[in-house]
Enzyme design. Structure first.
Site, PDB file in Angstrom:
ATOM      1  N   ASP A 101       0.879  -1.164   0.000  1.00 48.64           N
ATOM      2  CA  ASP A 101       0.000   0.000   0.000  1.00 48.64           C
ATOM      3  C   ASP A 101       0.914   1.210   0.000  1.00 48.64           C
ATOM      4  O   ASP A 101       1.645   1.436   0.961  1.00 48.64           O
ATOM      5  CB  ASP A 101      -0.896  -0.004   1.241  1.00 48.64           C
ATOM      6  CG  ASP A 101      -1.901   1.130   1.221  1.00 48.64           C
ATOM      7  OD1 ASP A 101      -1.645   2.140   0.545  1.00 48.64           O
ATOM      8  OD2 ASP A 101      -2.942   1.008   1.880  1.00 48.64           O
ATOM      9  N   ASP A 134      11.445 -14.615   9.116  1.00 48.58           N
ATOM     10  CA  ASP A 134      10.949 -13.828   8.000  1.00 48.58           C
ATOM     11  C   ASP A 134      12.087 -13.501   7.033  1.00 48.58           C
ATOM     12  O   ASP A 134      12.973 -14.334   6.817  1.00 48.58           O
ATOM     13  CB  ASP A 134      10.294 -12.547   8.539  1.00 48.58           C
ATOM     14  CG  ASP A 134       9.139 -12.067   7.675  1.00 48.58           C
ATOM     15  OD1 ASP A 134       9.421 -11.534   6.585  1.00 48.58           O
ATOM     16  OD2 ASP A 134       7.981 -12.209   8.073  1.00 48.58           O
ATOM     17  N   ASP A 143      14.252   3.006  14.742  1.00 45.79           N
ATOM     18  CA  ASP A 143      13.175   2.618  15.649  1.00 45.79           C
ATOM     19  C   ASP A 143      13.300   1.179  16.148  1.00 45.79           C
ATOM     20  O   ASP A 143      12.471   0.731  16.941  1.00 45.79           O
ATOM     21  CB  ASP A 143      11.822   2.777  14.947  1.00 45.79           C
ATOM     22  CG  ASP A 143      10.928   3.811  15.614  1.00 45.79           C
ATOM     23  OD1 ASP A 143      11.327   4.356  16.647  1.00 45.79           O
ATOM     24  OD2 ASP A 143       9.829   4.057  15.094  1.00 45.79           O
ATOM     25  N   ASP A 167      24.452 -12.594  10.037  1.00 43.51           N
ATOM     26  CA  ASP A 167      23.981 -11.277   9.620  1.00 43.51           C
ATOM     27  C   ASP A 167      22.559 -11.380   9.053  1.00 43.51           C
ATOM     28  O   ASP A 167      22.371 -11.614   7.851  1.00 43.51           O
ATOM     29  CB  ASP A 167      24.910 -10.684   8.559  1.00 43.51           C
ATOM     30  CG  ASP A 167      24.511  -9.262   8.176  1.00 43.51           C
ATOM     31  OD1 ASP A 167      23.604  -8.701   8.818  1.00 43.51           O
ATOM     32  OD2 ASP A 167      25.095  -8.721   7.222  1.00 43.51           O
ATOM     33  N   HIS A 182       9.649  -6.804   4.321  1.00 41.14           N
ATOM     34  CA  HIS A 182       8.591  -7.514   5.033  1.00 41.14           C
ATOM     35  C   HIS A 182       8.938  -7.791   6.494  1.00 41.14           C
ATOM     36  O   HIS A 182       8.147  -7.509   7.406  1.00 41.14           O
ATOM     37  CB  HIS A 182       8.321  -8.816   4.283  1.00 41.14           C
ATOM     38  CG  HIS A 182       7.107  -9.565   4.710  1.00 41.14           C
ATOM     39  ND1 HIS A 182       7.146 -10.585   5.631  1.00 41.14           N
ATOM     40  CD2 HIS A 182       5.810  -9.467   4.322  1.00 41.14           C
ATOM     41  CE1 HIS A 182       5.929 -11.079   5.789  1.00 41.14           C
ATOM     42  NE2 HIS A 182       5.096 -10.422   5.002  1.00 41.14           N
ATOM     43  N   ASN A 196      10.247   7.681  21.735  1.00 36.40           N
ATOM     44  CA  ASN A 196      11.615   8.107  21.441  1.00 36.40           C
ATOM     45  C   ASN A 196      11.651   9.320  20.518  1.00 36.40           C
ATOM     46  O   ASN A 196      12.704   9.694  20.020  1.00 36.40           O
ATOM     47  CB  ASN A 196      12.419   6.940  20.828  1.00 36.40           C
ATOM     48  CG  ASN A 196      11.832   6.455  19.506  1.00 36.40           C
ATOM     49  OD1 ASN A 196      10.722   6.825  19.134  1.00 36.40           O
ATOM     50  ND2 ASN A 196      12.576   5.612  18.809  1.00 36.40           N
ATOM     51  N   VAL A 297      -0.263 -23.219  18.475  1.00 35.31           N
ATOM     52  CA  VAL A 297      -0.405 -22.408  17.263  1.00 35.31           C
ATOM     53  C   VAL A 297      -1.636 -21.518  17.347  1.00 35.31           C
ATOM     54  O   VAL A 297      -2.724 -21.976  17.715  1.00 35.31           O
ATOM     55  CB  VAL A 297      -0.494 -23.301  16.013  1.00 35.31           C
ATOM     56  CG1 VAL A 297      -0.800 -22.466  14.780  1.00 35.31           C
ATOM     57  CG2 VAL A 297       0.813 -24.065  15.815  1.00 35.31           C
ATOM     58  N   SER A 345      -0.132 -11.036   6.931  1.00 31.71           N
ATOM     59  CA  SER A 345       1.254 -10.857   7.391  1.00 31.71           C
ATOM     60  C   SER A 345       1.361  -9.765   8.441  1.00 31.71           C
ATOM     61  O   SER A 345       2.205  -9.828   9.327  1.00 31.71           O
ATOM     62  CB  SER A 345       2.159 -10.486   6.214  1.00 31.71           C
ATOM     63  OG  SER A 345       2.681 -11.614   5.588  1.00 31.71           O
TER      64      SER A 345
END
Length: 525
Positions: A101, A134, A143, A167, A182, A196, A297, A345
């Site tokens: 979006d 992910d 952030d 990494d 994502h 913050n 789950v 998601s």
């Protein structure tokens, strides 16, 4: 007779093409070995089989990754001659479950679920650990940098299973349907830093993020690496796993994944999974890991600003547990950016983050709730909506936090679907035990005073728990009826989805054609 011969010729051509396909293209498979055998020894034995190459092994899951250009039935026949071989599955691809979006917006999702009211009730210093399995996380993001789970040396506890290094940086892509950042977006929904002076806030800013990268820039990741990521989370003390990815395959294909989720459950880890974005019922369609159906789950559908179901969100009374905001969600993106994404998601990490918020408070209050109990708290203390899930509900952080702080009496499980003849154990938390249970419709499902339920006939009932002080709590609707999930018919025995689809057009009555949406096999949900 002429048409029958023509049909057989077409089928013969398909299988002739199949043989050529297997001789030209190598496929990856996962071999599961039995208990009391080691992957190291079996890898050596398997590597000596002509036409099979060993690529990797995972001792915790007793798995060996192999590559071969031979037909899968021939490979399985060879492997069956080896002591210690248990089963073989294709190393399928999972895909992220999101849509882009381009418009920025406010964090309406936090207001919708009452986040500020929940934060006002929060009075703990606990830091629950959430593993984000992910595309990785931009751990340098303004952030998110302070929110990462680190060791005593300040090193991030995470892993990159694609390059097999430490990494787990999120790598974005400009490819169509590629990775827009994502994992970083999911991480911000969970635990972006609060107060913050910059960016956005996560629902659980006290949570710590464990970045586990198994999905690449193209938006896909394979079965073997998903399992490794789960076991890494187990071994490194994660308490919640957020999984915004999936594949439309049969249960037998993802058997090693389900076993990994079970291992997580044995360690008390809650696994939150996206229901998918096909706009279909998971009660009639196989989607994993969302349809795993294990006690640890929680499967999540999406809701919009009006508490309606987006057309694309999956749903299901038997297989999807609850709904969560997932449309136009503003969160962090790589390179200190922010933007909106939509999908189950996005709904999934909001649930994972809310669980972290509730977990921290419950531990501070001296409780030790398990996954089914947290699920029941969230379902019992929710907003009722017209989205087909187990509870027809949308999460409410405010109401759930209030219930934990007040130690409210709650029936566990709080919603569910049972087949006639099936039994289940109910219990209660909160209030003051001991508890006594009754069924509002004993002809549909009877229950003993101690909580042993027996499903009897199609219909609905409500289970009530009464504590020793006379307080009463009711479950949501308990549904008794036929389970609509497709009966096992065997998966397509071919590793090539295009050929599977072609065969199903010629042979629509083949059992795997009825079970699987083969056009979606190995493709993004």
């Amino acid at each position: 007779m002429t048409s029958a011969l023509h049909f057989l010729k077409k089928v013969s051509l398909v299988f002739a093409g199949l043989a050529l396909s297997f001789s030209a293209h190598a496929e990856d498979y996962i071999v599961k070995i039995k208990q009391n055998f080691t992957t190291e020894n079996l890898s050596t034995t398997i590597s000596q089989i002509n036409g099979i190459k060993v690529l990797d092994q995972h001792e915790v899951g007793r798995l060996i990754l192999i590559q071969t250009d031979s037909p899968v039935n021939e490979v399985e026949k060879r492997l069956n001659t080896i002591d210690g071989f248990e089963y073989l599955v294709p190393n399928i691809k999972f895909h992220i479950i999101a849509t882009n979006d381009p418009h920025y917006g406010k964090q309406w999702n936090l207001a919708k679920i009452g986040a500020e009211k929940a934060w006002e009730k929060e009075n703990n210093t606990k830091h629950p650990i959430v593993a984000v399995i992910d595309t990785g996380i931009d751990y340098k993001h303004e952030d998110l940098a302070t929110q990462m789970y680190r060791n005593d040396k300040g090193e991030i506890i995470g892993w990159n299973f694609i390059e097999n290094n430490n990494d787990p940086m999120d790598i974005i892509s400009t490819q169509p349907r590629g990775n827009p950042g994502h994992g970083t977006h999911c991480a911000g929904i969970i635990a972006a830093s609060r107060d913050n002076g910059i960016g956005v806030s996560g629902i659980a800013p006290k949570a710590l993020l464990m970045p586990l990268r198994f999905i690449g820039p193209d938006g896909s990741g394979d079965l073997m690496n998903s399992i490794k990521a789960i076991d890494f989370a187990i071994q490194n003390n994660a308490q919640i796993i957020s999984a915004s990815w999936g594949a439309a395959v049969s249960r037998s294909v993802v058997k090693p994944l389900i076993e990994a989720i079970e291992r997580a459950g044995q360690k008390g880890i809650i696994f939150v999974a996206a229901a998918a974005n096909d706009g279909k019922s998971n009660d009639t369609r196989e989607v994993y890991p969302a349809n795993a159906g294990l006690p640890n789950v929680i499967s999540v559908a999406a809701s919009d600003k009006n508490d309606s179901k987006p057309t694309w969100s999956n749903y299901g009374r038997a297989k999807v547990d609850l709904a969560s905001p997932g449309v136009g969600i503003l969160s962090t993106l790589p390179n200190n950016k922010y933007g909106e994404l939509s999908g189950t998601s996005m709904a999934t990490p909001l649930v994972a983050g809310m669980l972290a918020l509730l977990l921290g408070q419950s531990v501070a209050d001296g409780h030790s709730f398990n996954a089914p109990e947290f699920k029941a708290i969230m379902q019992a203390n929710s907003a009722k909506v017209q989205i087909e899930t187990a509870c027809n509900c949308r999460i409410s952080a405010e109401q759930s936090m209030n219930a934990i702080v007040a130690n409210d009496l709650t029936v566990v499980p709080n919603a569910g679907t049972f087949a006639p003849g099936e039994g289940s154990s109910f219990h209660a938390i909160g209030g003051k035990g001991p508890y006594t249970f009754t069924s509002s419709n004993p002809s549909v499902a009877s229950i003993t005073p101690e909580g042993q339920l027996k499903a009897l006939a199609d219909g609905n009932t409500i289970i009530k728990a009464t504590d020793s002080l006379g307080k009463i709590a009711s479950s949501g609707e308990i549904f008794v009826g036929k389970n609509n999930t497709p009966a096992p018919g065997g998966e397509c025995p071919i590793g090539n989805p295009e050929l599977c689809e072609l065969i199903c057009k010629l042979m629509p009555n083949a059992p795997w054609c009825k079970q699987l949406d083969l056009s979606k096999l190995f493709s993004k949900l």
